[in-house]
Design a protein around this motif. Structure first.
Motif, mmCIF file in Angstrom:
data_model
loop_
_atom_site.group_PDB
_atom_site.id
_atom_site.type_symbol
_atom_site.label_atom_id
_atom_site.label_comp_id
_atom_site.label_asym_id
_atom_site.label_seq_id
_atom_site.Cartn_x
_atom_site.Cartn_y
_atom_site.Cartn_z
ATOM 1 N N UNK A 1 69.611 155.203 132.003
ATOM 2 C CA UNK A 1 70.328 154.142 131.344
ATOM 3 C C UNK A 1 70.602 153.033 132.352
ATOM 4 N N UNK A 2 70.505 151.820 131.914
ATOM 5 C CA UNK A 2 70.764 150.662 132.763
ATOM 6 C C UNK A 2 72.077 150.022 132.341
ATOM 7 N N UNK A 3 72.744 149.413 133.302
ATOM 8 C CA UNK A 3 74.024 148.780 133.029
ATOM 9 C C UNK A 3 74.039 147.408 133.678
ATOM 10 N N UNK A 4 74.323 146.379 132.884
ATOM 11 C CA UNK A 4 74.495 145.029 133.409
ATOM 12 C C UNK A 4 75.984 144.841 133.672
ATOM 13 N N UNK A 5 76.321 144.296 134.830
ATOM 14 C CA UNK A 5 77.709 144.223 135.274
ATOM 15 C C UNK A 5 78.171 142.773 135.387
ATOM 16 N N UNK A 6 79.364 142.449 134.855
ATOM 17 C CA UNK A 6 79.908 141.103 135.057
ATOM 18 C C UNK A 6 80.343 140.913 136.514
ATOM 19 N N UNK A 7 80.029 139.743 137.056
ATOM 20 C CA UNK A 7 80.385 139.405 138.437
ATOM 21 C C UNK A 7 80.934 137.983 138.477
ATOM 22 N N UNK A 8 81.620 137.661 139.570
ATOM 23 C CA UNK A 8 82.173 136.318 139.756
ATOM 24 C C UNK A 8 81.502 135.669 140.970
ATOM 25 N N UNK A 9 81.045 134.440 140.798
ATOM 26 C CA UNK A 9 80.367 133.712 141.877
ATOM 27 C C UNK A 9 81.383 133.304 142.933
ATOM 28 N N UNK A 49 71.902 142.061 136.263
ATOM 29 C CA UNK A 49 71.174 143.326 136.136
ATOM 30 C C UNK A 49 70.021 143.307 137.118
ATOM 31 N N UNK A 50 69.884 144.367 137.892
ATOM 32 C CA UNK A 50 68.776 144.539 138.839
ATOM 33 C C UNK A 50 68.632 143.353 139.788
ATOM 34 N N UNK A 51 69.766 142.778 140.194
ATOM 35 C CA UNK A 51 69.744 141.703 141.180
ATOM 36 C C UNK A 51 69.500 140.314 140.618
ATOM 37 N N UNK A 52 69.420 140.185 139.280
ATOM 38 C CA UNK A 52 69.181 138.889 138.649
ATOM 39 C C UNK A 52 70.333 138.537 137.710
ATOM 40 N N UNK A 53 70.856 137.320 137.846
ATOM 41 C CA UNK A 53 71.851 136.829 136.896
ATOM 42 C C UNK A 53 71.118 136.514 135.597
ATOM 43 N N UNK A 54 71.596 137.100 134.500
ATOM 44 C CA UNK A 54 70.932 136.911 133.215
ATOM 45 C C UNK A 54 71.534 135.765 132.412
ATOM 46 N N UNK A 55 72.855 135.609 132.502
ATOM 47 C CA UNK A 55 73.511 134.494 131.816
ATOM 48 C C UNK A 55 74.930 134.330 132.335
ATOM 49 N N UNK A 56 75.475 133.138 132.113
ATOM 50 C CA UNK A 56 76.852 132.841 132.493
ATOM 51 C C UNK A 56 77.750 133.289 131.340
ATOM 52 N N UNK A 57 78.882 133.897 131.685
ATOM 53 C CA UNK A 57 79.859 134.376 130.702
ATOM 54 C C UNK A 57 81.104 133.510 130.729
ATOM 55 N N UNK A 58 81.787 133.457 129.597
ATOM 56 C CA UNK A 58 83.117 132.863 129.576
ATOM 57 C C UNK A 58 84.041 133.832 130.323
ATOM 58 N N UNK A 59 85.066 133.310 130.968
ATOM 59 C CA UNK A 59 85.978 134.159 131.744
ATOM 60 C C UNK A 59 86.609 135.246 130.866
ATOM 61 N N UNK A 67 87.332 145.181 131.678
ATOM 62 C CA UNK A 67 88.402 146.084 131.249
ATOM 63 C C UNK A 67 87.828 147.312 130.542
ATOM 64 N N UNK A 68 86.819 147.117 129.704
ATOM 65 C CA UNK A 68 86.190 148.245 129.015
ATOM 66 C C UNK A 68 85.488 149.174 129.998
ATOM 67 N N UNK A 69 84.770 148.608 130.960
ATOM 68 C CA UNK A 69 84.092 149.429 131.962
ATOM 69 C C UNK A 69 85.100 150.237 132.779
#
Length: 81
Positions: A1-9, A49-59, A67-69
């Motif tokens: 299973x793969x997991x994409x993680x939110x990060x802050x620049x 995911x896998x070292x690539x930013x896929x999209x920008x998220x709203x805060x 919080x869910x993770x």
């Protein structure tokens, strides 16, 4: 299973790269931003995911996902999809 993680620049680097902080901890990664339509700015949240930013998220969206993770990690439950 793969997991994409939110990060802050935390830092925008040359060559479509950025330094990001994972969650609220002290884990930092360097990720590629080449897949994004526009370059990120410091303080932006992204899904990575896998070292690539896929999209920008709203805060707010990033905070809810983190919080869910955190809740799942602290529960000790195994989540199956």
């Amino acid at each position: 299973m793969c997991l994409a993680v939110p990060v802050c620049v935390t830092e925008v680097l040359e060559d479509d790269m950025a330094k990001v902080r994972v969650g609220e901890g002290e884990t930092y990664l360097t990720v590629s931003t080449m897949l994004l339509e526009n370059p990120p700015e410091i303080g932006d949240y992204m899904i990575v995911h896998a070292g690539f930013a896929l999209r920008v998220l709203e805060e707010k969206e990033a905070g809810e996902a983190l919080a869910l993770l955190k809740e799942v990690a602290q529960s000790g439950r195994v989540v199956e999809f």
